[in-house]
Design a protein around this motif. Structure first.
Motif, PDB file in Angstrom:
ATOM      1  N   UNK A   1       8.792  10.223  -5.163  1.00  0.00           N
ATOM      2  CA  UNK A   1       9.897  10.263  -6.121  1.00  0.00           C
ATOM      3  C   UNK A   1       9.542  11.152  -7.308  1.00  0.00           C
ATOM      4  N   UNK A   2       8.323  11.078  -7.760  1.00  0.00           N
ATOM      5  CA  UNK A   2       7.891  11.896  -8.901  1.00  0.00           C
ATOM      6  C   UNK A   2       7.881  13.375  -8.530  1.00  0.00           C
ATOM      7  N   UNK A   3       7.444  13.690  -7.305  1.00  0.00           N
ATOM      8  CA  UNK A   3       7.406  15.094  -6.904  1.00  0.00           C
ATOM      9  C   UNK A   3       8.819  15.661  -6.738  1.00  0.00           C
TER      10      UNK A   3
ATOM     11  N   UNK B   1       0.798  -1.222   0.000  1.00  0.00           N
ATOM     12  CA  UNK B   1       0.000   0.000   0.000  1.00  0.00           C
ATOM     13  C   UNK B   1       0.826   1.266   0.000  1.00  0.00           C
ATOM     14  N   UNK B   2       2.021   1.227   0.566  1.00  0.00           N
ATOM     15  CA  UNK B   2       2.869   2.415   0.624  1.00  0.00           C
ATOM     16  C   UNK B   2       3.696   2.606  -0.650  1.00  0.00           C
ATOM     17  N   UNK B   3       3.687   1.617  -1.530  1.00  0.00           N
ATOM     18  CA  UNK B   3       4.416   1.756  -2.786  1.00  0.00           C
ATOM     19  C   UNK B   3       3.936   2.959  -3.603  1.00  0.00           C
ATOM     20  N   UNK B   4       2.628   3.181  -3.755  1.00  0.00           N
ATOM     21  CA  UNK B   4       2.200   4.375  -4.497  1.00  0.00           C
ATOM     22  C   UNK B   4       2.670   5.677  -3.849  1.00  0.00           C
ATOM     23  N   UNK B   5       2.717   5.707  -2.511  1.00  0.00           N
ATOM     24  CA  UNK B   5       3.200   6.904  -1.828  1.00  0.00           C
ATOM     25  C   UNK B   5       4.665   7.160  -2.171  1.00  0.00           C
ATOM     26  N   UNK B   6       5.466   6.112  -2.183  1.00  0.00           N
ATOM     27  CA  UNK B   6       6.872   6.260  -2.563  1.00  0.00           C
ATOM     28  C   UNK B   6       7.031   6.727  -3.999  1.00  0.00           C
ATOM     29  N   UNK B   7       6.214   6.211  -4.880  1.00  0.00           N
ATOM     30  CA  UNK B   7       6.267   6.637  -6.279  1.00  0.00           C
ATOM     31  C   UNK B   7       5.849   8.092  -6.434  1.00  0.00           C
ATOM     32  N   UNK B   8       4.818   8.506  -5.682  1.00  0.00           N
ATOM     33  CA  UNK B   8       4.403   9.909  -5.727  1.00  0.00           C
ATOM     34  C   UNK B   8       5.509  10.815  -5.193  1.00  0.00           C
TER      35      UNK B   8
ATOM     36  N   UNK C   1      11.415  14.709  -8.453  1.00  0.00           N
ATOM     37  CA  UNK C   1      11.939  14.853  -9.811  1.00  0.00           C
ATOM     38  C   UNK C   1      11.408  16.149 -10.446  1.00  0.00           C
ATOM     39  N   UNK C   2      10.145  16.458 -10.211  1.00  0.00           N
ATOM     40  CA  UNK C   2       9.571  17.684 -10.779  1.00  0.00           C
ATOM     41  C   UNK C   2      10.177  18.922 -10.149  1.00  0.00           C
ATOM     42  N   UNK C   3      10.510  18.876  -8.869  1.00  0.00           N
ATOM     43  CA  UNK C   3      11.109  20.028  -8.197  1.00  0.00           C
ATOM     44  C   UNK C   3      12.514  20.312  -8.728  1.00  0.00           C
ATOM     45  N   UNK C   4      13.240  19.249  -9.076  1.00  0.00           N
ATOM     46  CA  UNK C   4      14.614  19.435  -9.566  1.00  0.00           C
ATOM     47  C   UNK C   4      14.640  20.008 -10.970  1.00  0.00           C
ATOM     48  N   UNK C   5      13.584  19.821 -11.734  1.00  0.00           N
ATOM     49  CA  UNK C   5      13.572  20.297 -13.133  1.00  0.00           C
ATOM     50  C   UNK C   5      13.324  21.758 -13.231  1.00  0.00           C
TER      51      UNK C   5
END
Length: 70
Positions: A62-64, A53-60, A66-70
């Motif tokens: 990581x994605x956030x 269940x926490x896998x989607x939280x980790x993916x969210x 990545x967006x902040x670094x761009x």
């Protein structure tokens, strides 16, 4: 937003753990003739469901990042 997402994931994980425990008890009753579950099985199911269940939280997360670094 993060608090709401955490709460939703916690509730989904709790509901999934309850369903997993219920299905395990049902399958034990149908295939073994015992309608019970051990404490070890409960612990394993709860841990497994919350990890999945926490896998989607980790993916969210990581994605956030990545967006902040761009």
């Amino acid at each position: 937003m993060k608090g709401r997402a955490l709460f939703v994931l916690l509730m989904v994980g709790a509901c999934a753990a309850i369903v997993a425990i219920g299905l395990t008890v049902l399958s034990n009753w149908l295939f073994r003739g015992q309608a019970g579950i051990s404490g070890d099985q409960v612990a394993r199911l709860v841990i497994l469901v919350f990890v999945i269940g926490m896998t989607p939280l980790g993916l969210m997360w990581a994605r956030s990042r990545k967006r902040r670094e761009e």
